[in-house]
Scaffold this motif. Sequence first.
Motif, PDB file in Angstrom:
ATOM      1  N   ALA A  20       7.690   8.565   9.741  1.00 22.03           N
ATOM      2  CA  ALA A  20       6.993   8.537   8.454  1.00 22.03           C
ATOM      3  C   ALA A  20       5.974   7.406   8.514  1.00 22.03           C
ATOM      4  CB  ALA A  20       7.995   8.290   7.332  1.00 22.03           C
ATOM      5  N   ASN A  21       5.073   7.363   7.574  1.00 20.83           N
ATOM      6  CA  ASN A  21       4.168   6.205   7.511  1.00 20.83           C
ATOM      7  C   ASN A  21       4.041   5.756   6.070  1.00 20.83           C
ATOM      8  OD1 ASN A  21       1.411   7.219   6.284  1.00 20.83           O
ATOM      9  ND2 ASN A  21       1.958   8.808   7.786  1.00 20.83           N
ATOM     10  N   ILE A  22       3.732   4.474   5.910  1.00 17.04           N
ATOM     11  CA  ILE A  22       3.467   3.946   4.567  1.00 17.04           C
ATOM     12  C   ILE A  22       1.977   3.596   4.487  1.00 17.04           C
ATOM     13  CG2 ILE A  22       4.291   1.604   5.210  1.00 17.04           C
ATOM     14  CD1 ILE A  22       4.408   3.250   1.695  1.00 17.04           C
ATOM     15  N   ALA A  23       1.324   4.148   3.471  1.00 23.04           N
ATOM     16  CA  ALA A  23      -0.119   3.917   3.341  1.00 23.04           C
ATOM     17  C   ALA A  23      -0.394   2.583   2.667  1.00 23.04           C
ATOM     18  CB  ALA A  23      -0.751   5.050   2.546  1.00 23.04           C
ATOM     19  N   PHE A  24      -1.309   1.823   3.245  1.00 20.88           N
ATOM     20  CA  PHE A  24      -1.823   0.584   2.630  1.00 20.88           C
ATOM     21  C   PHE A  24      -3.021   0.933   1.733  1.00 20.88           C
ATOM     22  CE2 PHE A  24      -0.528  -1.392   6.947  1.00 20.88           C
ATOM     23  CZ  PHE A  24       0.792  -1.475   6.550  1.00 20.88           C
ATOM     24  N   ILE A  25      -3.856   1.843   2.229  1.00 24.24           N
ATOM     25  CA  ILE A  25      -4.929   2.438   1.421  1.00 24.24           C
ATOM     26  C   ILE A  25      -4.547   3.900   1.269  1.00 24.24           C
ATOM     27  CG2 ILE A  25      -7.394   3.021   1.269  1.00 24.24           C
ATOM     28  CD1 ILE A  25      -7.099   0.027   1.220  1.00 24.24           C
ATOM     29  N   VAL A  77      -3.209  -4.486  -0.849  1.00 24.93           N
ATOM     30  CA  VAL A  77      -2.306  -3.327  -0.781  1.00 24.93           C
ATOM     31  C   VAL A  77      -1.631  -3.082  -2.140  1.00 24.93           C
ATOM     32  CG1 VAL A  77      -0.170  -2.468   0.271  1.00 24.93           C
ATOM     33  CG2 VAL A  77      -1.927  -3.504   1.708  1.00 24.93           C
ATOM     34  N   GLU A  78      -1.201  -4.164  -2.803  1.00 24.35           N
ATOM     35  CA  GLU A  78      -0.527  -3.973  -4.088  1.00 24.35           C
ATOM     36  C   GLU A  78      -1.516  -3.467  -5.152  1.00 24.35           C
ATOM     37  OE1 GLU A  78       2.927  -6.511  -5.160  1.00 24.35           O
ATOM     38  OE2 GLU A  78       1.952  -6.727  -7.107  1.00 24.35           O
ATOM     39  N   GLU A  79      -2.717  -4.037  -5.163  1.00 25.96           N
ATOM     40  CA  GLU A  79      -3.741  -3.551  -6.115  1.00 25.96           C
ATOM     41  C   GLU A  79      -4.024  -2.079  -5.873  1.00 25.96           C
ATOM     42  OE1 GLU A  79      -7.399  -2.107  -7.687  1.00 25.96           O
ATOM     43  OE2 GLU A  79      -7.048  -2.323  -5.546  1.00 25.96           O
ATOM     44  N   GLU A  80      -4.119  -1.706  -4.598  1.00 27.20           N
ATOM     45  CA  GLU A  80      -4.460  -0.322  -4.248  1.00 27.20           C
ATOM     46  C   GLU A  80      -3.390   0.665  -4.739  1.00 27.20           C
ATOM     47  OE1 GLU A  80      -6.408   1.803  -3.515  1.00 27.20           O
ATOM     48  OE2 GLU A  80      -5.452   3.342  -2.310  1.00 27.20           O
ATOM     49  N   SER A  81      -2.122   0.272  -4.601  1.00 23.79           N
ATOM     50  CA  SER A  81      -1.056   1.149  -5.067  1.00 23.79           C
ATOM     51  C   SER A  81      -1.089   1.276  -6.596  1.00 23.79           C
ATOM     52  CB  SER A  81       0.293   0.590  -4.593  1.00 23.79           C
ATOM     53  OG  SER A  81       1.356   1.204  -5.260  1.00 23.79           O
ATOM     54  N   PHE A  82      -1.318   0.152  -7.293  1.00 17.37           N
ATOM     55  CA  PHE A  82      -1.441   0.229  -8.759  1.00 17.37           C
ATOM     56  C   PHE A  82      -2.646   1.074  -9.156  1.00 17.37           C
ATOM     57  CE2 PHE A  82       0.974  -3.980  -9.132  1.00 17.37           C
ATOM     58  CZ  PHE A  82       2.137  -3.341  -9.499  1.00 17.37           C
ATOM     59  N   ASN A  83      -3.719   0.949  -8.392  1.00 20.01           N
ATOM     60  CA  ASN A  83      -4.925   1.722  -8.672  1.00 20.01           C
ATOM     61  C   ASN A  83      -4.618   3.223  -8.594  1.00 20.01           C
ATOM     62  OD1 ASN A  83      -7.547   3.031  -8.081  1.00 20.01           O
ATOM     63  ND2 ASN A  83      -8.329   0.939  -8.153  1.00 20.01           N
TER      64      ASN A  83
END
Length: 322
Positions: free
Chosen positions: A9-14, A232-238
């Motif tokens: 699996a992969n976890i997206a940063f963007i 990364v955290e901002e991107e997930s909230f976005n």
Amino acid sequence: MKATAEAPANIAFIKYWGNADANLRIPYHNTISMNISGATTTTTVEFTSSLSADEVFLGGNKIDGAGAERVSAVLSHIRKMSGSKQYARVTSSNSFPTGAGIASSASGFAALAVAAASAAGLSLTEKELSTVARLGSGSATRSVPDGFVEWVAGNSHETSAAHTLYAPEYWDIVDVITVVDASEKKVSSTLGHSLAQTSMLYKGRLASMNQKVEELKRAMTDKDFARFGEIVEEESFNMHAIMMTSQPSVLYWTPVTVRVLQALRVWREEGLLAYATLDAGANVHVLVQGADVAEVEKRLKSLEGVKKTILGRPTRGAHLVK
Ligand code: PMV
């Protein structure tokens, strides 16, 4: 005519959220991720003249409906490339308990692409294999190359492909997958992608993405973990803001999700660098540096409602197994 492959699996940063071309699963912008060791799929594909349709088994159970159709779409593409007309038997199993809320179509379709191409006698490049995986699931594109990966959006089947940015050994980042909800997600990512455009915030998101990708790459080059984590955290909230403001609104979080997110803020003020990123679900992927794993795991497990944690370390992409 038979081959077995394993994929992470992969976890997206963007994040990838929304399609420029829904049929080909071509996104609007590049995305960046890390392949993770804790959750893999192993898939065997056998093409045989004895079948009159593709057969798909997941964890010993026969699958049909939309899931099986997506598998057949990938197999049909392989048949077209190889000139074969044979149907295939596909048997697939996940290293993680199914129904744990971390089931990933990324590992599944990356393993399928690599096993099916080999079983059909094709020798495809890594780039080509990533495009085939994309036909099953967008995020699967990124589970084909090793380590830290960029999926270049492109504008055609051939150009929308992934490549390695850094080998797994490059940076000791760990994804502490914090399971707060083990049920199936309520809104599939396929449906979610199609709703993205209905959010009035989506235009603003798209306008910011190219710069965000460049800033994240710079933080990775500099190994600046605090900067990396903030982006990364901002991107997930976005992305979750798009989900929440879509019509209809999609809300994946539970109260425990928010408890984890709040705790990370407190811990950061104490100097413990841990950042959150969430996919289309309630579980929180907590990104930390290797040295902080034990402390962060201990703290996460002490939060009320956290069911368990699973460690995902940077790992190689999809590959054949004997
Ligand atoms: O590959 P899909 O269609 O399941 O989409 C994945 C979407 C996210 O996991 C939410 C983000 C991503 O880039 O992985």
